[in-house]
Design a protein around this motif. Structure first.
Motif, short mmCIF file in Angstrom:
data_model
loop_
_atom_site.label_atom_id
_atom_site.label_comp_id
_atom_site.label_asym_id
_atom_site.label_seq_id
_atom_site.Cartn_x
_atom_site.Cartn_y
_atom_site.Cartn_z
N ALA A 82 49.36 36.41 11.88
CA ALA A 82 49.04 37.67 12.57
C ALA A 82 49.77 38.58 12.74
O ALA A 82 48.85 39.08 13.49
N ALA B 107 42.82 43.14 14.82
CA ALA B 107 43.90 42.34 14.02
C ALA B 107 43.29 40.52 13.10
O ALA B 107 43.46 39.65 12.24
N ALA B 108 42.14 40.06 14.30
CA ALA B 108 41.49 38.73 14.04
C ALA B 108 40.75 38.94 12.59
O ALA B 108 40.50 37.97 12.09
N SER C 158 37.34 46.68 10.81
CA SER C 158 38.94 47.40 11.57
C SER C 158 38.85 48.66 11.54
O SER C 158 38.98 49.44 10.52
N VAL D 252 42.71 45.85 19.89
CA VAL D 252 44.54 45.55 18.18
C VAL D 252 43.63 44.12 18.32
O VAL D 252 43.94 43.95 16.99
N GLU D 253 43.50 42.83 19.52
CA GLU D 253 43.46 41.73 18.81
C GLU D 253 42.03 41.58 18.24
O GLU D 253 42.02 40.44 16.99
N GLN D 254 41.27 41.83 18.75
CA GLN D 254 40.05 42.18 17.45
C GLN D 254 39.95 42.42 16.03
O GLN D 254 39.84 42.10 14.68
N ARG E 210 47.85 47.78 15.46
CA ARG E 210 48.13 48.62 16.11
C ARG E 210 48.13 49.88 15.03
O ARG E 210 47.78 50.78 16.54
N THR F 192 48.62 42.32 13.44
CA THR F 192 48.80 42.53 14.28
C THR F 192 49.00 44.51 14.84
O THR F 192 49.19 44.69 14.50
#
Length: 294
Positions: A117, A206-207, A196, A202-204, A125, A121
């Motif tokens: 993760a 990365a997921a 993406s 960023v969190e979404q 970014r 991430t």
């Protein structure tokens, strides 16, 4: 480093590193080859010889440490800054494009450990601010030149590699995490639909990237062994897709092939190698370093 300042910091550091000579951009000649409707660029890059010369070798005062790690304590002239607590953005000393970044773990990890993760991430970014293409070379056989875990990033431009060249051969109505194969690629591979890009949290992002990677690895049987290391493979992420390719070897007829080559841009060290690619065809060259399609 804030999202809004990332690319500004990249440009400022690039200007400084160019002025000092710490950054050594590629100098290349190129030809364009179309095969099965896919546009490829083959570049003869004379500065790759300089990169070869910079690898562990005899230097004044004695031999260089063969375990030298340029990412553990990166050159300050090439260091853009931290990406969260776990990664740092570094200018690629021998960039294949303007703004070519290495996103390296701040602590040493083996390049063939599974991506985490934190890795996604760091990539998110950059991609949520600037889009572009994420690249990963899983191990020496996949074109990695360093053991220290890192992903790479280049911006989306008309001259850069990307996954858009495959779009016409892929189902555009595929839902997120849907899997597809491209009819022109004869080696084992899979495309996973992923969202993406600029503007996403960023969190979404990365997921989404991590889920696509997990889906593709499961589809191709790319799983860590008893030593926790993954088999060699390449990953590319951008243009709404993630592409994964298991690798059998690094080179075709002495030409090193890394993830960026599967985005449509192949790099050679000599003009004669350009001729080899032209004679064989880029798709055959790429197929030779993968595994036969299931």
């Amino acid at each position: 480093m804030s999202q809004s300042s990332l690319m500004q910091s990249v440009d400022a550091r690039s200007a400084s590193a160019l002025a000092s000579g710490a950054l050594q951009p590629v100098q290349s000649e190129q030809i364009r080859i179309e095969q099965e409707g896919l546009p490829f660029v083959v570049r003869w890059v004379s500065s790759l010889a300089a990169k070869d010369a910079s690898k562990p070798a005899a230097i004044p005062g004695g031999p260089r440490d063969p375990n030298f790690n340029p990412f553990l304590n990166p050159d300050p002239e090439l260091t853009v800054g931290p990406l969260g607590d776990t990664h740092v953005a570094i200018l690629n000393k021998f960039p294949l494009s303007v703004q070519h970044l290495v996103l390296a773990c701040r602590e040493f990890e083996e390049q063939l450990l599974p991506l985490t993760a934190a890795d996604f991430t760091a990539l998110a970014r950059v991609m949520t601010e600037a889009g572009g293409l994420g690249l990963y070379n899983g191990g020496t056989a996949a074109g990695a030149s360093q053991r220290h875990k890192h992903v790479q990033w280049i911006p989306s431009t008309d001259d850069n590699a990307g996954l858009a060249l495959f779009s016409a051969g892929l189902p555009q109505d595929l839902p997120p995490l849907g899997v597809a194969r491209h009819p022109a690629l004869s080696m084992q591979h899979c495309f996973v639909r992923v969202h993406s890009g600029p503007g996403m949290a960023v969190e979404q992002a990365a997921a989404n990237l991590q889920q696509a990677w997990e889906k593709g690895c499961a589809e191709l049987g790319l799983q860590p062994g008893a030593d926790r290391l993954m088999p060699p493979y390449n990953m590319l992420a951008g243009d709404g897709w993630m592409l994964l390719i298991p690798r059998s070897q690094e080179q075709y007829e002495g030409i090193s092939l890394s993830a960026i080559c599967f985005g449509g841009t192949l790099y050679t060290r000599t003009r004669e190698q350009v001729d080899l690619v032209q004679q064989a065809g880029p798709l055959q060259v790429l197929a030779e370093v993968g595994f036969g399609r299931l």
